[in-house]
Design an enzyme around this catalytic site. Structure first.
Site, PDB file in Angstrom:
ATOM      1  N   CYS A   1       0.833  -1.465  -0.121  1.00 49.94           N
ATOM      2  CA  CYS A   1      -0.049   0.036   0.063  1.00 49.94           C
ATOM      3  C   CYS A   1       0.747   1.425   0.072  1.00 49.94           C
ATOM      4  O   CYS A   1       1.791   1.575  -0.800  1.00 49.94           O
ATOM      5  CB  CYS A   1      -1.006  -0.079   1.143  1.00 49.94           C
ATOM      6  SG  CYS A   1      -2.476   1.141   1.087  1.00 49.94           S
TER       7      CYS A   1
ATOM      8  N   HIS B   1      -4.374  -4.807  -0.570  1.00 47.00           N
ATOM      9  CA  HIS B   1      -4.355  -5.602   0.799  1.00 47.00           C
ATOM     10  C   HIS B   1      -4.930  -6.790   0.801  1.00 47.00           C
ATOM     11  O   HIS B   1      -5.882  -7.296   1.444  1.00 47.00           O
ATOM     12  CB  HIS B   1      -5.216  -4.508   1.747  1.00 47.00           C
ATOM     13  CG  HIS B   1      -4.715  -3.351   2.240  1.00 47.00           C
ATOM     14  ND1 HIS B   1      -3.358  -3.322   3.055  1.00 47.00           N
ATOM     15  CD2 HIS B   1      -4.989  -2.138   1.656  1.00 47.00           C
ATOM     16  CE1 HIS B   1      -3.131  -1.818   3.089  1.00 47.00           C
ATOM     17  NE2 HIS B   1      -4.052  -1.328   2.460  1.00 47.00           N
TER      18      HIS B   1
ATOM     19  N   GLU C   1      -3.654  -9.047   2.567  1.00 49.06           N
ATOM     20  CA  GLU C   1      -3.506  -9.565   4.040  1.00 49.06           C
ATOM     21  C   GLU C   1      -4.671  -9.280   4.888  1.00 49.06           C
ATOM     22  O   GLU C   1      -4.725  -9.815   5.913  1.00 49.06           O
ATOM     23  CB  GLU C   1      -2.057  -9.036   4.668  1.00 49.06           C
ATOM     24  CG  GLU C   1      -2.286  -7.657   5.192  1.00 49.06           C
ATOM     25  CD  GLU C   1      -2.252  -6.584   4.212  1.00 49.06           C
ATOM     26  OE1 GLU C   1      -2.102  -5.409   4.365  1.00 49.06           O
ATOM     27  OE2 GLU C   1      -2.255  -6.782   2.872  1.00 49.06           O
TER      28      GLU C   1
END
Length: 306
Positions: free
Chosen positions: A142, A235, A237
């Protein structure tokens, strides 16, 4: 194989509850094995959530991983207890003499600031230069990816008229890329950004390859083989609840925010959102670690030498 993290790290309880093998430091010392050494420079405000999210993915690979949590020395975060930082984190200055097979730089809630206005920017620039000589493969996430693209290649970020927020459809552009082994041609990826990196800017830099993109959310994944950096602008994750929590936080603060797109069933914030990206998150981190394992020197002193 298990992941080795500090014995009392709060993430340990959640990871063990999920069935992940977590190794104690004492057990790791007794094993005659060279673990993969991965550092995590955690710039996110809710550090414990980010630790858990990334440790979950790293620890699911079949290799023994030693995870080192790193923080900035020039700026002391205020969203985490001093006890947590002093107990589980080391400053970059404390680890900069070490070599790492992999290193992760997370995002940070500073993306609308000019890079040079970020309080720890000077230190982060030193960290990014250090990765070229002390890290075999670096994953920037990011804002961390935007920062590295700007630092190494002067790729700009552009402010969006409104937050890009949701779980957007993406497509794989290079099915032969080792980072994308096992990926579907199309996949959903969480996005939470006030700024964007434009493909036209990336394509001006020789050697940068866009691997994943979205018609709505733009560039997602860029590979930089020459500098051994991977720029993930979104993202994978994230937990199932992360976007919901961000949305509720903004609502509670009275900020103008729409529900995350393609996230809540029937766009109803009262309904539980499904995690539709978990499998690709594991594939991505597993492929990254496997690539690093296959190519990193066994002698850690040789990392960054070529």
């Amino acid at each position: 194989m298990p992941i080795k993290i500090p014995n009392d790290l709060p993430a340990r309880v959640e990871l063990e509850r999920e069935g992940l093998m977590v190794m104690s430091e004492a057990d790791a010392v007794r094993q005659d094995i060279r673990p993969m050494r991965i550092g995590l420079l955690n710039l996110m405000p809710q550090k414990q959530k980010t630790e858990t999210q990334l440790a979950r993915l790293i620890g699911a690979t079949p290799l023994q991983i030693e995870l080192t949590l790193v923080t900035t020395g020039s700026y002391v975060p205020t969203n985490v207890s001093a006890h947590h930082l002093s107990t589980f984190y080391r400053t970059w200055d404390e680890v900069k003499s070490q070599k790492f097979d992999g290193f992760i730089v997370t995002g940070a809630p500073v993306e609308t600031l000019p890079f040079e206005k970020v309080l720890y920017w000077q230190e982060l620039e030193m960290v990014m230069d250090w990765t070229l000589t002390h890290v075999h493969s670096t994953l920037d996430i990011c804002w961390g990816a935007q920062a590295a693209l700007h630092h190494f290649h002067r790729v700009p970020k552009h402010e969006l008229p409104e937050k890009m927020f949701g779980v957007y459809p993406h497509r794989v552009l290079d099915r032969t890329a080792s980072l994308l082994r096992g990926f579907s041609d199309e996949l959903a990826i969480p996005v939470s950004r006030h700024t964007e990196t434009r493909r036209a800017d990336v394509e001006k830099v020789p050697g940068l390859e866009v691997l994943i993109e979205s018609d709505e959310a733009g560039v997602c994944l860029v590979q930089d083989k020459a500098k051994r950096h991977i720029y993930m602008l979104n993202h994978l994750e994230y937990d199932a609840w992360t976007l919901r929590d961000e949305y509720q936080r903004d609502v509670d603060q009275g900020l103008p925010i729409e529900p995350p797109k393609y996230y809540f069933p029937e766009n109803d914030p009262s309904r539980d959102p499904p995690n539709t990206w978990r499998g690709h998150a594991h594939l991505f981190i597993g492929n990254w670690i496997n690539d690093a394992y296959q190519t990193t020197p066994f002698d850690t002193d040789l990392i960054g030498m070529s």
